[in-house]
Design an enzyme around this catalytic site. Structure first.
Site, short mmCIF file in Angstrom:
data_model
loop_
_atom_site.label_atom_id
_atom_site.label_comp_id
_atom_site.label_asym_id
_atom_site.label_seq_id
_atom_site.Cartn_x
_atom_site.Cartn_y
_atom_site.Cartn_z
CB SER A 128 3.07 3.65 4.60
OG SER A 128 2.81 3.53 3.22
CE1 TYR A 172 1.71 -1.89 -1.45
CE2 TYR A 172 2.13 0.32 -0.61
CZ TYR A 172 1.30 -0.79 -0.73
OH TYR A 172 0.08 -0.77 -0.13
CB THR A 216 2.66 -4.75 0.95
OG1 THR A 216 2.81 -4.00 2.16
CG2 THR A 216 1.18 -5.02 0.69
CE LYS A 232 -0.05 -4.78 6.32
NZ LYS A 232 -0.82 -4.40 5.12
CG HIS A 245 -4.21 -4.56 1.57
ND1 HIS A 245 -2.94 -4.77 1.12
CD2 HIS A 245 -4.37 -3.23 1.54
CE1 HIS A 245 -2.36 -3.62 0.83
NE2 HIS A 245 -3.20 -2.68 1.08
#
Lengths: 365, 365, 365, 365
Positions: free
Chosen positions: A116, A145, A171, A238, A262
């Site tokens: 992440s 992100y 994402t 995603k 999610h």
């Protein structure tokens, strides 16, 4: 780098659900809410799980299982088995070893890992663990992100490239955090020693701000186009669930899609990913990489995901339960349980290889 | 006029359901039954809520959200967001400030309000609160029960016109009160100081009389025709659920319809309003005002109501919970929660405007 | 003949279900099992009730209700409302007044009554009560079990004829008693003072013998033909559920059918009578008397039965609950509750008369 | 040989479910898990039972039941009623008398028995009990697991032939033991005095090894071909659920099929056998022996299995409950309860013979 602690494994952890029940007993309400809290009434979260369970199998018996194995190709690499660890933020909230433990487990389990952006461990350190034995190194992907300032996004991207990450995962389904009742009820008590390794200023703010001002800064297809121009790494989106979005992404040149809601944590009452997956596969045709996450807790769930057209699946919350229960050993145990169950499902359905798993192995009522 | 008390907000009220659970703990069984008691076995009441939850969303990602807002036109006015407070009788049974508190909350929240004939506060006083800042005054509509004597009905109508109410809402689905088990079990202990501001003689009589004698005085289409002749205000019928009734009302010249089963409080085992709404919309065509109420508890419910063809929705019981929990502040909090959720739903579905919300945003299984 | 005792009505009995819950608390497990015990797993018993609840109503509003009433013709008589008390055996096990109390309640409620062969009160006595005011006498029908010796059957028949019973009801669905787990678990403690008024030798034997020897003495269509030859009274068959059986019965000349699965007490996993009724109606066409029983607990259930094509319904267990709770007053109260609810349903659906109730009042999803 | 002990029957055992609840209270968690533990989440196990319950009956009334009986032909023999005791391993874990008690119950109940390879009692001893009265001897079949060494398989086969077993049942759906959470949580405490009578070395190893190495030794269609060549006994395959596997087996010359998902103990989320049965019957056509097991707990379940095309059914876990509760008397009681219920179902549906039971006796909704 020091290997993670080898915590003893608590007794009775015979399944991923057992891991969850154990972790729930002591993780604390705020951290539990942080890692598992669903959006609103938790209907999508529950449906994710229920949809896999509802799908029924149509096994064949007495097939030859000579030379069976679970290896499968994806994006030019070979997965030892068709599962990756999903990107999970701030893993040190689950265990002091955080992403270090998870990476060790991934390495010994020969399981791919998606790190992440909001990791507490720098990507360089995670990469070193996974690449400890280069010949056996499982895939390492980096989740992104989009940052308000594109320069910050680029900096993250270059770090991922430099450490040998083999793919980027953008994402796209969380321009605003979901309405998470549990998080609001139990706001996270943020420990000062836990930091975001890549975005030092980032701190988790549950429900802060909501839509105010966020709408205009939400990422768009233009940002995807820009990002594709910045890197040679394969880019996966995603959070794609609509067939039209899937086709558009494919047209733009992304390398693959991850069908995800999610984990039911963003927009409640979305359908289960098991429901969405075949429509996305149908939209992009065969041969284009499509992965899925959400609600996978059993080897049969993973088997069904492949039967519905996924190339592989990602595992989210259960890695946190394993991590919380016993650090690296816990994550490895979760992966072992799931893989054993998956292999048993292949054998009991008469599938010697991942490619043998077909839609026809699902029972049509 | 004195502003309402600003009660402190109890902790933990993270959702409309949390408001309900809190209010249920201390409102008292008779007032709880008065405000929330459903007809018979409560199946329609439960189904109202369940039907919104069952509907699934089909969001789009990465859409541009530039210049997004929630304003929407209705009957020549502009709603700041597509919700109105439904008419709820005798609000001083929930809080000493009664409709005064509700009106203050409506004004600060920029939310339309439908005042009940059976208000404890005169319409003139409510109008003054809502029109405190004329440029920002949210809509005020007046709900009408036909009185046995048409002169009494006319007197109510003229008062509503004189105070600047912008529309009339005629309730057509309750010629007899429903069979409300909870109210029968816990008959309301009527406090002498609480009076109907418009019909001083009216006192709530649960289950009194039932059908005896009521059948012959039930309002009919003739009464609707008569009423249309008496006023230039737009007239909406509340409680229309059958497509044939909808078409007939449209032909007679009513200004709009409110699809409602009276919150499941009148005729049990009617379908949910989420089920009835699209059929009514289909019957009257696009462009004709159709609203809906019943079971809306989440921003996604409101989003779905619009996707099914409603121009706006009405919120009933939750305003009572907010009112009971913290007066004006409680009602405003309920509206804030719902609006935040609604805005998040718009953003997560890729809808910058109310008009962007389409049937295609509902997932067809 | 002495009128039955007027027991006080316990508080809180706001519905037929409330009557049931109250009766269950003190009737004793063996008598409760005798009156309410379902076959096997109780699935048909539960489904009877659930099927009425699942059916949804499609009401019309603003219809004229002038001159509304609930009267309806049946077999040449006029029912004051479309309900009869179903035959229930050994009612003195529920209350010392037994069938006397029930008959008084039927008389004051203007409700038809079907007396069981296994009554503790002679048919002559019941008839005298019902015919107390001849102009207002509700229908009295006699339920018949075929006896091993046809002479015994004939004797019962002649008694029914002599006392002015207006119809015979032959039960055809219970050649063997069902597998009633509750009765087996709590065998009835038979009080010596309770006798079968028409068959003095008959004593209830739960589960005794089952199939052994019973199969060959089970009644057949030949017995129906024989019975039709013995009497001029209209003969109804109770327990017809198959369309082919319905047509055969019609061809043989029976006067009507009662769609019944014996309240789920005989063959578990039969469909609900609400499911079976329209098929039987379809089989025999309009104009042929068809009644129904099983699971009716609300006025809306009765309304739905008529909408599905029944001429009237029968009410079984709830009369026992009323009887157990407060004798004649209890039965009358049960009937009053149900009738009030039924009248409210008619008014709320816009049906001024029983004949106005149509299939179109059911919502087709 | 000594007859088994005649334990007293505990009170309240009015159904097979009551037997289960009683046995669960004292069998101990490890033995309970051994006998009843389902695979994974137990969804198939629960669905097996639920699917029979969901099927609804369409009975006929007033049919002649003269000369009714339950006898039925199968593989050249006559079953006294269409049920056999399924093969259950290690029955001495349930009761000291083990398979001896079961065999005595089968003999007195005139019920066929399938002896497990993993019996604690030698087949010769079981055969002697069943054949105690040769004219009334119920069928004895031998269940076979293919052994890694074909010579061992052959030795088992010859013993079965020599003792007069009338058929062989090859289990084909368990090349690996299922993922049984309950067994893992409560590993069997193996008592040293309990031995496998036919495979002395075999000891139950829950979860041991799983797939590792098992895949390559899993039995295949080639093994079936080989086995068919070794014996003149009719060979049935147990665990066939796919129509294509059914047709293939039929083509190879097996004598019959047993539709089974191993009681939901091997591959979770397989459909219920009630769902699979009609498809297998459809695949092989009428006249070819097809049996079924899984979830049969009521006489109506057995009736429905025949209506769906089964020639007979097998009963697994309930025999263990009866055995545990009261040895031979317990097993006989379980069989008596089921047979009484089955006979009642035949009578109540109007079926005088097993051959009268048709698909038309199932209600199509």
């Amino acid at each position: 780098m020091q290997p993670p602690r080898l915590d003893p494994l608590p007794p009775g952890l015979v399944s991923l659900d057992a891991h969850q029940r154990h972790a729930e007993q002591w993780l604390g309400p705020d951290r539990l809410a942080f890692f598992t809290g669903a959006a609103a009434d938790g209907l999508t979260d529950a449906e994710n799980r229920a949809a896999w369970s509802r799908l029924q199998l149509a096994p064949r018996v007495l097939a030859s299982m000579q030379d069976s194995h679970t290896r499968t190709p994806l994006l030019g690499q070979t997965l030892d088995w068709p599962l990756l660890l999903a990107p999970v933020a701030h893993q040190r909230l689950a265990h002091p070893d955080g992403e270090i433990a998870t990476a060790f487990a991934a390495q010994v389990s020969q399981t791919g890992m998606v790190l992440s952006t909001l990791s507490n461990t720098p990507v360089e350190q995670v990469a070193a663990i996974l690449q400890h034995e280069p010949a056996l190194a499982p895939p390492l992907w980096f989740q992104l992100y989009l940052q308000p300032d594109r320069a910050d996004t680029l900096a993250l991207l270059r770090r991922a490239e430099a450490t040998g990450c083999q793919a980027l995962v953008l994402t796209v389904d969380a321009p605003v955090q979901g309405i998470r009742d549990a998080e609001r009820r139990h706001p996270l008590q943020w420990p000062p020693e836990i930091r975001s390794a890549h975005l030092p200023a980032a701190v988790h703010q549950p429900g802060a701000g909501l839509c105010q001002g966020l709408a205009s800064s939400a990422p768009t297809w233009d940002d995807v186009r820009w990002l594709l121009d910045q890197t040679a790494l394969p880019l996966l989106l995603k959070g794609i669930t609509h067939p039209d979005d899937a086709r558009l992404a494919q047209t733009l040149g992304v390398a693959g899609l991850i069908v995800s809601n999610h984990g039911g944590r963003t927009l409640d009452t979305m359908p289960a990913t098991a429901t969405l997956l075949p429509r996305v596969r149908q939209a992009v045709g065969s041969g284009f990489p499509v992965l899925v996450d959400g609600g996978i807790r059993r080897g049969t769930d993973l088997f069904k995901a492949l039967a519905l057209g996924a190339d592989a699946a990602l595992l989210g919350r259960p890695q946190v339960f394993g991590l919380a229960n016993a650090g690296a050993r816990g994550v490895a145990h979760v992966l072992r349980l799931l893989r054993d169950e998956f292999e048993a499902a292949m054998l009991l359905c008469g599938c010697p290889h991942v490619a043998s798993i077909q839609p026809s192995h699902l029972f049509i009522g």
